[in-house]
Write a protein that holds these residues in place. Structure first.
Motif, PDB file in Angstrom:
ATOM      1  N   ALA A  38       0.823  -1.210   0.000  1.00 57.02           N
ATOM      2  CA  ALA A  38       0.000   0.000   0.000  1.00 57.02           C
ATOM      3  C   ALA A  38       0.858   1.262   0.000  1.00 57.02           C
ATOM      4  CB  ALA A  38      -0.943  -0.008   1.206  1.00 57.02           C
ATOM      5  N   VAL A  39       1.998   1.207   0.671  1.00 59.61           N
ATOM      6  CA  VAL A  39       2.919   2.349   0.687  1.00 59.61           C
ATOM      7  C   VAL A  39       3.585   2.511  -0.682  1.00 59.61           C
ATOM      8  CG1 VAL A  39       5.092   3.219   1.669  1.00 59.61           C
ATOM      9  CG2 VAL A  39       3.319   2.293   3.181  1.00 59.61           C
ATOM     10  N   LEU A  40       3.982   1.398  -1.297  1.00 62.48           N
ATOM     11  CA  LEU A  40       4.700   1.455  -2.569  1.00 62.48           C
ATOM     12  C   LEU A  40       3.796   1.771  -3.764  1.00 62.48           C
ATOM     13  CD1 LEU A  40       7.143  -1.578  -2.176  1.00 62.48           C
ATOM     14  CD2 LEU A  40       7.666   0.868  -1.945  1.00 62.48           C
ATOM     15  N   ALA A  41       2.529   1.403  -3.699  1.00 64.50           N
ATOM     16  CA  ALA A  41       1.627   1.556  -4.848  1.00 64.50           C
ATOM     17  C   ALA A  41       1.609   2.971  -5.437  1.00 64.50           C
ATOM     18  CB  ALA A  41       0.217   1.102  -4.479  1.00 64.50           C
ATOM     19  N   PRO A  42       1.471   4.021  -4.645  1.00 63.77           N
ATOM     20  CA  PRO A  42       1.443   5.349  -5.250  1.00 63.77           C
ATOM     21  C   PRO A  42       2.821   5.847  -5.722  1.00 63.77           C
ATOM     22  CG  PRO A  42       1.100   5.510  -2.874  1.00 63.77           C
ATOM     23  CD  PRO A  42       1.142   4.054  -3.227  1.00 63.77           C
ATOM     24  N   LEU A  43       3.856   5.082  -5.448  1.00 64.20           N
ATOM     25  CA  LEU A  43       5.214   5.479  -5.826  1.00 64.20           C
ATOM     26  C   LEU A  43       5.682   4.825  -7.118  1.00 64.20           C
ATOM     27  CD1 LEU A  43       6.823   5.168  -2.275  1.00 64.20           C
ATOM     28  CD2 LEU A  43       5.878   7.225  -3.358  1.00 64.20           C
ATOM     29  N   ARG A  44       4.813   4.083  -7.774  1.00 65.11           N
ATOM     30  CA  ARG A  44       5.199   3.302  -8.959  1.00 65.11           C
ATOM     31  C   ARG A  44       5.870   4.126 -10.047  1.00 65.11           C
ATOM     32  NH1 ARG A  44      -0.326   0.396  -8.793  1.00 65.11           N
ATOM     33  NH2 ARG A  44       0.193  -1.324  -7.417  1.00 65.11           N
ATOM     34  N   SER A  45       5.433   5.341 -10.247  1.00 65.77           N
ATOM     35  CA  SER A  45       5.962   6.146 -11.353  1.00 65.77           C
ATOM     36  C   SER A  45       7.183   6.969 -10.948  1.00 65.77           C
ATOM     37  CB  SER A  45       4.866   7.069 -11.894  1.00 65.77           C
ATOM     38  OG  SER A  45       4.470   7.978 -10.887  1.00 65.77           O
ATOM     39  N   ARG A  46       7.721   6.711  -9.779  1.00 68.41           N
ATOM     40  CA  ARG A  46       8.850   7.482  -9.267  1.00 68.41           C
ATOM     41  C   ARG A  46      10.051   6.580  -9.024  1.00 68.41           C
ATOM     42  NH1 ARG A  46       7.038  11.126  -4.802  1.00 68.41           N
ATOM     43  NH2 ARG A  46       9.148  11.894  -5.038  1.00 68.41           N
ATOM     44  N   PRO A  47      11.250   7.138  -8.987  1.00 70.88           N
ATOM     45  CA  PRO A  47      12.409   6.356  -8.565  1.00 70.88           C
ATOM     46  C   PRO A  47      12.277   6.062  -7.068  1.00 70.88           C
ATOM     47  CG  PRO A  47      13.092   8.457  -9.553  1.00 70.88           C
ATOM     48  CD  PRO A  47      11.615   8.481  -9.413  1.00 70.88           C
ATOM     49  N   CYS A  48      12.368   4.811  -6.714  1.00 67.72           N
ATOM     50  CA  CYS A  48      12.156   4.397  -5.322  1.00 67.72           C
ATOM     51  C   CYS A  48      13.313   3.510  -4.877  1.00 67.72           C
ATOM     52  CB  CYS A  48      10.831   3.650  -5.230  1.00 67.72           C
ATOM     53  SG  CYS A  48      10.326   3.261  -3.567  1.00 67.72           S
ATOM     54  N   GLU A  49      13.886   3.844  -3.732  1.00 68.74           N
ATOM     55  CA  GLU A  49      14.962   3.053  -3.147  1.00 68.74           C
ATOM     56  C   GLU A  49      14.482   2.469  -1.828  1.00 68.74           C
ATOM     57  OE1 GLU A  49      18.230   5.803  -2.868  1.00 68.74           O
ATOM     58  OE2 GLU A  49      18.756   5.481  -4.967  1.00 68.74           O
ATOM     59  N   LEU A  50      14.809   1.207  -1.603  1.00 65.90           N
ATOM     60  CA  LEU A  50      14.396   0.522  -0.386  1.00 65.90           C
ATOM     61  C   LEU A  50      15.603   0.240   0.491  1.00 65.90           C
ATOM     62  CD1 LEU A  50      11.977  -2.123  -1.927  1.00 65.90           C
ATOM     63  CD2 LEU A  50      11.372   0.047  -0.877  1.00 65.90           C
ATOM     64  N   ASP A  51      15.477   0.604   1.743  1.00 71.36           N
ATOM     65  CA  ASP A  51      16.496   0.299   2.743  1.00 71.36           C
ATOM     66  C   ASP A  51      15.936  -0.813   3.620  1.00 71.36           C
ATOM     67  OD1 ASP A  51      18.139   0.117   4.975  1.00 71.36           O
ATOM     68  OD2 ASP A  51      18.359   2.291   5.193  1.00 71.36           O
ATOM     69  N   PHE A  52      16.433  -2.027   3.411  1.00 70.36           N
ATOM     70  CA  PHE A  52      15.991  -3.195   4.169  1.00 70.36           C
ATOM     71  C   PHE A  52      17.064  -3.644   5.155  1.00 70.36           C
ATOM     72  CE2 PHE A  52      12.429  -5.420   1.546  1.00 70.36           C
ATOM     73  CZ  PHE A  52      11.728  -4.235   1.477  1.00 70.36           C
ATOM     74  N   ALA A  53      17.928  -2.741   5.562  1.00 66.99           N
ATOM     75  CA  ALA A  53      19.002  -3.092   6.494  1.00 66.99           C
ATOM     76  C   ALA A  53      18.461  -3.571   7.839  1.00 66.99           C
ATOM     77  CB  ALA A  53      19.938  -1.898   6.705  1.00 66.99           C
ATOM     78  N   GLN A  54      17.266  -3.129   8.203  1.00 65.66           N
ATOM     79  CA  GLN A  54      16.682  -3.500   9.494  1.00 65.66           C
ATOM     80  C   GLN A  54      15.552  -4.530   9.368  1.00 65.66           C
ATOM     81  OE1 GLN A  54      18.049  -2.443  12.390  1.00 65.66           O
ATOM     82  NE2 GLN A  54      19.568  -1.591  11.001  1.00 65.66           N
ATOM     83  N   VAL A  55      15.460  -5.182   8.221  1.00 69.78           N
ATOM     84  CA  VAL A  55      14.453  -6.234   8.041  1.00 69.78           C
ATOM     85  C   VAL A  55      15.045  -7.527   8.593  1.00 69.78           C
ATOM     86  CG1 VAL A  55      13.126  -7.584   6.369  1.00 69.78           C
ATOM     87  CG2 VAL A  55      13.365  -5.097   6.080  1.00 69.78           C
ATOM     88  N   SER A  56      14.437  -8.019   9.656  1.00 71.20           N
ATOM     89  CA  SER A  56      14.979  -9.188  10.355  1.00 71.20           C
ATOM     90  C   SER A  56      14.555 -10.522   9.746  1.00 71.20           C
ATOM     91  CB  SER A  56      14.571  -9.148  11.828  1.00 71.20           C
ATOM     92  OG  SER A  56      13.154  -9.103  11.938  1.00 71.20           O
ATOM     93  N   PHE A  57      13.520 -10.494   8.900  1.00 73.80           N
ATOM     94  CA  PHE A  57      13.014 -11.722   8.269  1.00 73.80           C
ATOM     95  C   PHE A  57      12.242 -11.311   7.032  1.00 73.80           C
ATOM     96  CE2 PHE A  57       9.431 -14.581   7.518  1.00 73.80           C
ATOM     97  CZ  PHE A  57      10.080 -15.800   7.391  1.00 73.80           C
TER      98      PHE A  57
END
Length: 115
Positions: A38-57
């Motif tokens: 839901a957060v990413l959906a409106p960002l589809r037409s933009r450059p988007c970078e994901l920081d998953f450094a704190q994703v534990s699983f």
């Protein structure tokens, strides 16, 4: 904008009116993937970078979300790339064979993963 679904799950969006940075912390699974979608959906037409450094699983539902959003972003003339990946995320990408597809950042440090 910070969106805590639970004490161990958070999404922080930093919008610079250019590239959007989305920082995610916690477990990315079938329970939390819809919120990130839901957060990413409106960002589809933009450059988007994901920081998953704190994703534990992360599981296959998280991987599916990333791959699906990447295709949708490309179709909308946007982009999606991981700029940081925790060891569990890196392992999932490696096992699925999509590391190079999603970790496209030049000069991205090699984060060792658990073997």
């Amino acid at each position: 904008m910070t969106t805590p679904a639970s004490p161990s799950w958070a999404i922080d969006v930093v919008d610079t009116l250019g590239t959007v940075l989305v920082r995610v912390a916690g477990e990315l699974d079938i329970r939390t993937a819809p919120e990130l979608a839901a957060v990413l959906a409106p960002l589809r037409s933009r450059p988007c970078e994901l920081d998953f450094a704190q994703v534990s699983f992360a599981d296959s539902s998280g991987l599916n979300l990333l791959l699906r959003h990447r295709l949708q972003a490309q179709a909308a003339h946007g982009s999606l790339r991981l700029v940081a990946a925790s060891p569990p995320v890196r392992r999932l990408l490696d096992v699925a064979g999509v590391t190079q597809l999603l970790l496209e950042a030049p000069g991205l440090p090699d984060i060792p993963h658990e073997g």
